[in-house]
Scaffold this motif. Structure first.
Motif, mmCIF file in Angstrom:
data_model
loop_
_atom_site.group_PDB
_atom_site.id
_atom_site.type_symbol
_atom_site.label_atom_id
_atom_site.label_comp_id
_atom_site.label_asym_id
_atom_site.label_seq_id
_atom_site.Cartn_x
_atom_site.Cartn_y
_atom_site.Cartn_z
ATOM 1 N N ALA A 103 1.162 51.364 -0.654
ATOM 2 C CA ALA A 103 0.228 52.396 -1.112
ATOM 3 C C ALA A 103 -1.108 51.813 -1.559
ATOM 4 O O ALA A 103 -2.053 52.553 -1.828
ATOM 5 C CB ALA A 103 0.854 53.186 -2.263
ATOM 6 N N SER A 104 -1.188 50.478 -1.623
ATOM 7 C CA SER A 104 -2.407 49.834 -2.103
ATOM 8 C C SER A 104 -3.407 49.630 -0.964
ATOM 9 O O SER A 104 -3.059 49.153 0.120
ATOM 10 C CB SER A 104 -2.053 48.484 -2.732
ATOM 11 O OG SER A 104 -3.225 47.745 -3.014
ATOM 12 N N ARG A 105 -4.658 49.984 -1.211
ATOM 13 C CA ARG A 105 -5.704 49.767 -0.205
ATOM 14 C C ARG A 105 -5.918 48.271 0.040
ATOM 15 O O ARG A 105 -6.338 47.871 1.125
ATOM 16 C CB ARG A 105 -7.001 50.431 -0.663
ATOM 17 C CG ARG A 105 -6.947 51.957 -0.666
ATOM 18 C CD ARG A 105 -8.290 52.555 -1.004
ATOM 19 N NE ARG A 105 -8.233 54.008 -0.975
ATOM 20 C CZ ARG A 105 -8.368 54.742 0.140
ATOM 21 N NH1 ARG A 105 -8.576 54.143 1.297
ATOM 22 N NH2 ARG A 105 -8.308 56.056 0.088
ATOM 23 N N ALA A 117 -3.968 47.070 3.002
ATOM 24 C CA ALA A 117 -4.115 47.849 4.239
ATOM 25 C C ALA A 117 -4.098 46.969 5.478
ATOM 26 O O ALA A 117 -3.680 47.402 6.554
ATOM 27 C CB ALA A 117 -5.416 48.667 4.178
ATOM 28 N N GLY A 118 -4.513 45.732 5.368
ATOM 29 C CA GLY A 118 -4.544 44.858 6.529
ATOM 30 C C GLY A 118 -3.218 44.193 6.838
ATOM 31 O O GLY A 118 -3.083 43.528 7.874
ATOM 32 N N ARG A 119 -2.217 44.336 5.967
ATOM 33 C CA ARG A 119 -0.908 43.722 6.190
ATOM 34 C C ARG A 119 -0.019 44.682 6.966
ATOM 35 O O ARG A 119 -0.010 45.888 6.708
ATOM 36 C CB ARG A 119 -0.228 43.380 4.864
ATOM 37 C CG ARG A 119 -0.966 42.354 4.048
ATOM 38 C CD ARG A 119 -0.105 41.858 2.880
ATOM 39 N NE ARG A 119 -0.931 41.107 1.951
ATOM 40 C CZ ARG A 119 -1.131 41.442 0.690
ATOM 41 N NH1 ARG A 119 -0.555 42.516 0.195
ATOM 42 N NH2 ARG A 119 -1.903 40.701 -0.079
ATOM 43 N N THR A 120 0.751 44.138 7.879
ATOM 44 C CA THR A 120 1.698 44.979 8.612
ATOM 45 C C THR A 120 2.850 45.348 7.708
ATOM 46 O O THR A 120 3.120 44.697 6.681
ATOM 47 C CB THR A 120 2.238 44.238 9.839
ATOM 48 O OG1 THR A 120 3.033 43.122 9.405
ATOM 49 C CG2 THR A 120 1.111 43.767 10.748
ATOM 50 N N ILE A 121 3.556 46.399 8.096
ATOM 51 C CA ILE A 121 4.727 46.821 7.318
ATOM 52 C C ILE A 121 5.770 45.707 7.300
ATOM 53 O O ILE A 121 6.400 45.435 6.266
ATOM 54 C CB ILE A 121 5.306 48.122 7.907
ATOM 55 C CG1 ILE A 121 4.343 49.285 7.626
ATOM 56 C CG2 ILE A 121 6.686 48.406 7.334
ATOM 57 C CD1 ILE A 121 4.735 50.587 8.282
ATOM 58 N N ALA A 122 5.947 45.022 8.420
ATOM 59 C CA ALA A 122 6.911 43.923 8.474
ATOM 60 C C ALA A 122 6.525 42.806 7.513
ATOM 61 O O ALA A 122 7.388 42.207 6.847
ATOM 62 C CB ALA A 122 7.014 43.382 9.894
ATOM 63 N N ALA A 123 5.238 42.520 7.412
ATOM 64 C CA ALA A 123 4.770 41.460 6.513
ATOM 65 C C ALA A 123 5.043 41.824 5.056
ATOM 66 O O ALA A 123 5.444 40.963 4.255
ATOM 67 C CB ALA A 123 3.280 41.210 6.727
ATOM 68 N N GLU A 180 0.734 56.260 5.212
ATOM 69 C CA GLU A 180 -0.265 57.259 5.621
ATOM 70 C C GLU A 180 -0.445 58.305 4.543
ATOM 71 O O GLU A 180 -1.580 58.695 4.200
ATOM 72 C CB GLU A 180 0.173 57.916 6.929
ATOM 73 C CG GLU A 180 -0.796 58.975 7.424
ATOM 74 C CD GLU A 180 -0.266 59.719 8.640
ATOM 75 O OE1 GLU A 180 -0.941 60.654 9.095
ATOM 76 O OE2 GLU A 180 0.847 59.362 9.109
ATOM 77 N N SER A 181 0.641 58.785 3.970
ATOM 78 C CA SER A 181 0.575 59.799 2.928
ATOM 79 C C SER A 181 -0.157 59.290 1.696
ATOM 80 O O SER A 181 -0.987 59.986 1.109
ATOM 81 C CB SER A 181 1.998 60.232 2.548
ATOM 82 O OG SER A 181 1.994 61.089 1.435
ATOM 83 N N ALA A 182 0.148 58.028 1.305
ATOM 84 C CA ALA A 182 -0.476 57.466 0.108
ATOM 85 C C ALA A 182 -1.969 57.234 0.305
ATOM 86 O O ALA A 182 -2.768 57.435 -0.609
ATOM 87 C CB ALA A 182 0.213 56.156 -0.253
#
Length: 360
Positions: free
Chosen positions: A286-288, A291-297, A327-329
Motif C-alpha cells: 500500500a506504500s507509494r 510502487a517500483g517493487r514487484t509483488i514477488a519481491a 490497486e485499491s490502496a
C-alpha cells in the motif's frame, strides 16, 4: 579426582565417566564420593555412617541429557542455599528413579519416600535433602531446567512428590527410563539427540498431567515469554528459515513448550508468523515508496519463498489478490472507495502444517 582414580586435575568435566571408591584409600573416600556426586548432579554435602563409603557412579550423555546410574551405601546428602549461591552453573532438574533400596526426598516443604519403580523431580536450583538409609541404586536423568518447559512456579509444585509405577504415565516411564539409562551409550550421536528430545517431551507430558488443575500456572504466567518470543519473531520475519525449531532453540525451550505457550493464547506459532508476514506485505504494497517493487519481491522480502503461495494465503486472509489490494490502496487517496472485504488485519487463515509452508 578422576572418573576411575585420582589422577585428573580437579574441575575437569566428564560427560561420560565412571567414579568408583574401590581404588581410593579409605580415609579419602568420603571426600571422593562427595565430589563425585557434586560433579554428576550439583554441589552437595554428605554425611556417611562408615568411612568405607562404598559407591560407584556411571554417567553417559544422550543429546543434552546426562544419564546416571549410582550405587551407594547408607548416607544423607543435602544441597543448601550456600552451595547453590556458590555454584552458579547447576541450573538442572534431576529425574531420579529408585531401582533398589528406598530414598527419602525433601524439597519445597514436601517429603516423599520413594521405593523401587518410583521416581521424582528434583530441582537443583533450590535447597534439597536426600536420605538413603540402606544400600541403594538409582537411575537418573539430569537435564537443563529450560528443557522441561514448565514455569518456575509449576516446577515448585512438582518437586517433593513421587510418581508411582501404578499410574498410567508412571507405568510407561518407569521401565522406559530405567532401560534408557542402561543403554544410552549404545546410541550414535544423531539418534541419541533425537531420542533425548522425545524423552523430554514425555517428561513434559507427565509434568502437565501432574499439574493439571493446579492453581497458579495460568496463561497469564506465560504472557511475558510469549511477548519476548513475538518480538524475536518480528525481528526475523524476513528469514524464510524461521521455524518453531529455530525459535525454541534461541529461547532454550522445547518445541513442545513453545507450541503450548501460543496455544494458551488460542494461536499457533506458524499461524502467528504467517499473519505477521501478511500484515507487513499488505502495508508495503500500500506504500507509494514500494510502487517500483514487484509483488514477488515484496513477498520474498518478508519471508515468502513462493509468490504463488503468497498470493493464495493473501487472498484467503483479505478477500482479494495482492494486485487488487495494491490497486485499491493506491486509488483510495484519489477519493475512490476502498474495495469491499478489505480489513485492517488478516481474517482467520487455515493453520499451515508448519512454518515452511511459505516455500510452497
Amino acid at each position: 579426582m578422576s572418573p576411575d582414580a585420582s589422577t585428573r586435575e580437579p574441575g575437569t568435566q566428564f560427560p561420560d565417566a565412571v567414579y568408583a571408591t574401590d581404588s581410593v584409600p579409605v580415609r579419602q573416600r568420603r571426600t571422593y564420593w562427595r565430589e563425585a556426586l557434586s560433579r554428576t548432579f550439583a554441589a552437595m554435602d554428605i554425611a556417611v555412617p562408615d568411612e568405607a563409603c562404598p559407591g560407584t557412579i556411571r554417567t553417559s550423555s544422550l543429546g543434552r541429557l546426562r544419564l546416571v546410574t549410582a550405587d551407594g551405601g547408607p548416607m544423607r546428602a543435602w544441597r543448601t542455599s550456600r552451595l547453590i549461591a556458590r555454584g552458579g552453573d547447576e541450573e538442572h532438574v534431576v529425574v531420579s528413579l529408585v531401582a533398589r533400596g528406598v530414598v527419602g526426598i525433601e524439597q519445597d516443604g514436601r517429603e516423599v519416600c520413594l521405593r523401587p519403580g518410583e521416581f521424582a523431580f528434583c530441582d537443583m536450583a533450590r535447597p534439597l535433602r536426600m536420605d538413603f538409609p540402606d544400600p541403594y541404586r538409582t537411575k537418573s536423568l539430569v537435564l537443563p531446567r529450560q528443557l522441561l518447559g514448565v514455569s518456575e512456579s509449576a516446577l515448585r509444585r512438582l518437586t517433593g512428590t513421587g510418581i508411582r509405577p501404578d499410574t498410567v504415565l508412571g507405568s510407561l516411564l518407569s521401565p522406559f527410563l530405567a532401560g534408557l539409562v542402561d543403554t544410552a551409550a549404545l546410541y550414535p550421536g544423531q539418534t541419541g539427540s533425537a531420542l533425548a528430545g522425545h524423552v523430554v517431551d514425555l517428561l513434559g507430558v507427565l509434568a502437565e498431567e501432574r499439574l493439571e488443575g493446579a492453581p497458579g500456572d495460568t496463561a497469564a504466567a506465560a504472557r511475558v515469554p510469549v511477548l519476548r518470543i513475538k518480538t524475536y519473531i518480528d525481528r526475523r520475519l524476513a528469514d524464510p528459515d524461521l521455524t518453531p525449531e529455530v525459535i525454541a532453540q534461541a529461547h532454550q525451550i522445547s518445541v513442545r513448550y513453545l507450541h503450548r505457550l501460543f496455544q494458551s493464547e488460542g494461536d499457533t506459532v506458524g499461524r502467528w508468523i504467517q499473519r505477521r508476514r501478511l500484515q507487513e506485505c499488505r502495508r508495503e504494497l500500500a506504500s507509494r515508496k514500494a510502487a517500483g517493487r514487484t509483488i514477488a519481491a515484496v513477498a520474498h522480502r518478508w519471508g515468502f519463498v513462493s509468490a504463488a503461495h503468497f498470493s493464495r494465503v493473501f487472498r484467503a486472509a483479505y478477500g482479494m489478490s495482492p494486485a487488487e489490494w495494491r490497486e485499491s490502496a493506491v486509488r483510495a487517496p484519489l477519493g475512490l472507495p476502498p474495495r469491499s472485504g478489505v480489513t485492517a488485519a488478516p481474517q482467520s487463515v487455515p493453520a499451515p502444517q508448519s512454518v515452511p509452508t511459505a516455500r510452497e
